[in-house]
Design a protein around this motif. Structure first.
Motif, PDB file in Angstrom:
ATOM      1  N   ARG A  97       0.826  -1.218   0.000  1.00 57.76           N
ATOM      2  CA  ARG A  97       0.000   0.000   0.000  1.00 57.76           C
ATOM      3  C   ARG A  97       0.852   1.256   0.000  1.00 57.76           C
ATOM      4  N   ALA A  98       2.024   1.188   0.605  1.00 60.12           N
ATOM      5  CA  ALA A  98       2.941   2.329   0.641  1.00 60.12           C
ATOM      6  C   ALA A  98       3.922   2.300  -0.531  1.00 60.12           C
ATOM      7  N   GLY A  99       3.819   1.284  -1.367  1.00 62.60           N
ATOM      8  CA  GLY A  99       4.746   1.118  -2.478  1.00 62.60           C
ATOM      9  C   GLY A  99       4.342   1.888  -3.723  1.00 62.60           C
ATOM     10  N   PRO A 100       5.043   1.656  -4.814  1.00 65.48           N
ATOM     11  CA  PRO A 100       4.850   2.443  -6.036  1.00 65.48           C
ATOM     12  C   PRO A 100       3.511   2.239  -6.741  1.00 65.48           C
ATOM     13  N   PHE A 101       2.788   1.159  -6.429  1.00 65.14           N
ATOM     14  CA  PHE A 101       1.530   0.881  -7.115  1.00 65.14           C
ATOM     15  C   PHE A 101       0.301   1.114  -6.236  1.00 65.14           C
ATOM     16  N   VAL A 133      -0.940  -5.002 -12.788  1.00 63.35           N
ATOM     17  CA  VAL A 133      -2.283  -5.552 -12.560  1.00 63.35           C
ATOM     18  C   VAL A 133      -2.541  -5.499 -11.057  1.00 63.35           C
ATOM     19  N   PRO A 134      -3.123  -4.403 -10.554  1.00 67.84           N
ATOM     20  CA  PRO A 134      -3.437  -4.346  -9.126  1.00 67.84           C
ATOM     21  C   PRO A 134      -4.430  -5.441  -8.742  1.00 67.84           C
ATOM     22  N   VAL A 135      -4.253  -5.986  -7.551  1.00 66.41           N
ATOM     23  CA  VAL A 135      -5.206  -6.967  -7.038  1.00 66.41           C
ATOM     24  C   VAL A 135      -6.593  -6.328  -7.049  1.00 66.41           C
ATOM     25  N   GLY A 136      -7.564  -7.085  -7.479  1.00 64.26           N
ATOM     26  CA  GLY A 136      -8.937  -6.582  -7.621  1.00 64.26           C
ATOM     27  C   GLY A 136      -9.257  -6.178  -9.046  1.00 64.26           C
TER      28      GLY A 136
END
Length: 151
Positions: free
Chosen positions: A52-56, A100-103
């Motif tokens: 969540r705090a990362g680049p994506f 491809v974000p989860v969800g």
């Protein structure tokens, strides 16, 4: 799902988009299972809080998880009545162009690039598979998949 009677129908389809899959949702459970199976436990995939705090802004699917969905996209979009077996013959080119974000919901567009007869009355087919993410203009993956089918 499109139904084809035999492999003989495919040469006439070269250069055309043959099928488009339904949408498929990518879950964190799938990502975690893929990490287990492959040993790729990079935090951008499996550590939800850190991601969540990362680049994506959250966890993303492995590129190879996205690629591994090709058989599912093919099987869900077409049936060849007089074909008893298909085998993956390989890939000529693969590009992962967007995360491809989860969800995310993905679908594939299947364009037949080439179709050639092979031994045992089979057919070798080259497919351009474009995997799209719902709501995004840029594909997440484009791959040239080579498959062999036999009657």
């Amino acid at each position: 799902m499109k139904t084809f009677q035999s492999l003989k129908e495919f040469p006439a389809l070269v250069g055309q988009e043959v099928a488009v899959s339904d949408w498929l949702t990518i879950t964190q459970e799938q990502v975690n299972q893929f990490a287990q199976a492959t040993g790729d436990h990079q935090w951008i995939h499996v550590d939800v809080e850190k991601a969540r705090a990362g680049p994506f802004g959250g966890p993303i699917a492995h590129g190879f998880l996205t690629l591994s969905l090709l058989p599912r996209f093919f099987e869900s979009t077409m049936e060849i009545v007089e074909s008893r077996m298909g085998v993956n013959y390989g890939l000529n080119r693969v590009r992962f162009m967007a995360p491809v974000p989860v969800g995310s919901r993905l679908r594939a567009r299947l364009k037949l690039l080439a179709c050639e007869p092979i031994a045992n009355d089979g057919m070798q087919m080259s497919w351009e598979v474009t995997i799209e993410r719902e709501g995004e203009a840029k594909p997440v993956c484009v791959a040239e998949s080579i498959a062999r089918r036999y009657p």
